[in-house]
Design an enzyme around this catalytic site. Structure first.
Site, PDB file in Angstrom:
ATOM      1  N   HIS A   4       0.852  -1.199   0.000  1.00 17.13           N
ATOM      2  CA  HIS A   4       0.000   0.000   0.000  1.00 17.13           C
ATOM      3  C   HIS A   4       0.887   1.248   0.000  1.00 17.13           C
ATOM      4  CE1 HIS A   4      -3.872   1.976   1.072  1.00 17.13           C
ATOM      5  NE2 HIS A   4      -3.150   2.770   1.839  1.00 17.13           N
TER       6      HIS A   4
ATOM      7  N   HIS B  40      -2.929   4.572  -2.884  1.00 17.57           N
ATOM      8  CA  HIS B  40      -3.990   5.343  -2.217  1.00 17.57           C
ATOM      9  C   HIS B  40      -3.649   6.821  -2.330  1.00 17.57           C
ATOM     10  CE1 HIS B  40      -5.985   6.319   1.961  1.00 17.57           C
ATOM     11  NE2 HIS B  40      -6.661   6.830   0.949  1.00 17.57           N
TER      12      HIS B  40
ATOM     13  N   ASP C 116       0.843   5.350   0.128  1.00 14.63           N
ATOM     14  CA  ASP C 116       0.029   6.504   0.526  1.00 14.63           C
ATOM     15  C   ASP C 116       0.622   7.791  -0.035  1.00 14.63           C
ATOM     16  OD1 ASP C 116      -2.031   5.423   2.328  1.00 14.63           O
ATOM     17  OD2 ASP C 116      -0.312   4.783   3.534  1.00 14.63           O
TER      18      ASP C 116
HETATM   19  C1  DX5 Z   1      -3.391   7.102   6.652  1.00 12.25           C
HETATM   20  C2  DX5 Z   1      -2.923   6.196   5.559  1.00 12.25           C
HETATM   21  C3  DX5 Z   1      -2.730   4.818   6.020  1.00 12.25           C
HETATM   22  C4  DX5 Z   1      -1.643   4.638   7.053  1.00 12.25           C
HETATM   23  C5  DX5 Z   1      -2.049   3.504   7.945  1.00 12.25           C
HETATM   24  O1  DX5 Z   1      -3.706   8.317   6.140  1.00 12.25           O
HETATM   25  O2  DX5 Z   1      -3.869   6.164   4.502  1.00 12.25           O
HETATM   26  O3  DX5 Z   1      -2.531   3.906   4.943  1.00 12.25           O
HETATM   27  O4  DX5 Z   1      -0.389   4.394   6.505  1.00 12.25           O
HETATM   28  O5  DX5 Z   1      -1.186   3.443   9.024  1.00 12.25           O
HETATM   29  P1  DX5 Z   1      -1.543   2.657  10.351  1.00 12.25           P
HETATM   30  O6  DX5 Z   1      -1.820   1.240   9.972  1.00 12.25           O
HETATM   31  O7  DX5 Z   1      -0.322   2.831  11.200  1.00 12.25           O
HETATM   32  O8  DX5 Z   1      -2.767   3.321  10.946  1.00 12.25           O
HETATM   33 ZN    ZN Z   2      -3.700   4.484   2.979  1.00 14.18          ZN
END
Ligand code: DX5
Ligand code: ZN
Length: 214
Positions: A31, A64, A33
């Site tokens: 994933h 994402h 971000d």
């Molecule tokens: C948050 C991101 C997530 C994040 C999740 O804005 O979209 O993908 O990396 O991180 P954790 O699992 O630590 O909440």
């Molecule tokens: Zn994310």
């Protein structure tokens, strides 16, 4: 349960090693971000980094985009080797068109909603998307606390997917660990994103395994 570890929580000074770990792991996807400092109050990384990630990562990329006007970057995301490009409902005035553009570029299309956005607003786009990403934290940062109301949203989305005959899978992102992951699995989630829970664990392989077995 499918697992998509979030690179946001990785050690960027050792990106090659982090990707080797992902390649050797049981993760289903990676994933990525992308944040623009406008749609969310943070900036992460962009296309130059993702191109190298694509070169070294053997897992499919789950991208994402937490950015405004994501339709401007469909070709760039494709160039980075994305299998799935997910855009935010709240960031797209013409969501149907953006989803078409993503499909035309040869990628799977995902739509994401923030915790305050109701699931029912997805009714008329569900038939056209491959994935719905429910945010279980307010996007922008890793390591936040899971918002418990997400469980009800998953159940509601499951029903809406059945009623509309959609083929979309359900992914949940934010504050996922073995405990919240178990509740999500029970509610009918197909794939979870996990950032801190995987990358900040002492035993990362065990962390992934604990989600995979749900
Ligand atoms: C948050 C991101 C997530 C994040 C999740 O804005 O979209 O993908 O990396 O991180 P954790 O699992 O630590 O909440
Ligand atoms: Zn994310």
């Amino acid at each position: 349960m499918k697992v998509s570890p979030s690179l946001l929580s990785a050690d960027f000074a050792h990106l090659a090693e982090e990707l080797e770990f992902i390649n050797a792991s049981d993760a289903d996807m990676l994933h990525l971000d992308v944040m623009d400092g406008v749609f969310v109050p943070n900036i992460s990384f962009g296309f130059p980094v993702m191109k190298y990630v694509n070169k070294h990562c053997q897992k499919p990329l789950d991208v994402h985009l937490m950015i405004v006007e994501p339709q401007k970057f469909v070709a760039e995301v494709k160039d980075c080797g994305a299998e799935i490009m997910t855009v935010h409902y709240e960031a797209c005035v013409h969501l149907n068109r953006v989803i078409q553009q993503i499909h035309d570029a040869g990628m799977k299309a995902g739509v994401s909603i923030n915790p305050a956005t109701p699931v029912c607003l997805l009714k008329d786009i569900l038939q056209d998307v491959d994935l719905v990403l429910l945010m279980s934290v307010n996007p922008g940062f890793g390591g936040q606390k899971f918002i418990s109301g997400t469980i009800e949203k998953v159940k509601e989305l499951r029903q809406l997917i059945a009623v509309t005959g959609s083929k979309a899978i359900i992914e949940v992102d934010g504050g996922v660990n073995a405990e919240t992951g178990a509740k999500l699995a029970e509610a009918g989630v197909d794939m979870v994103v996990a950032g801190n829970y995987v990358f900040k664990s002492e035993d990362r392989t065990a962390a992934i395994a604990s989600l995979k077995k749900l």
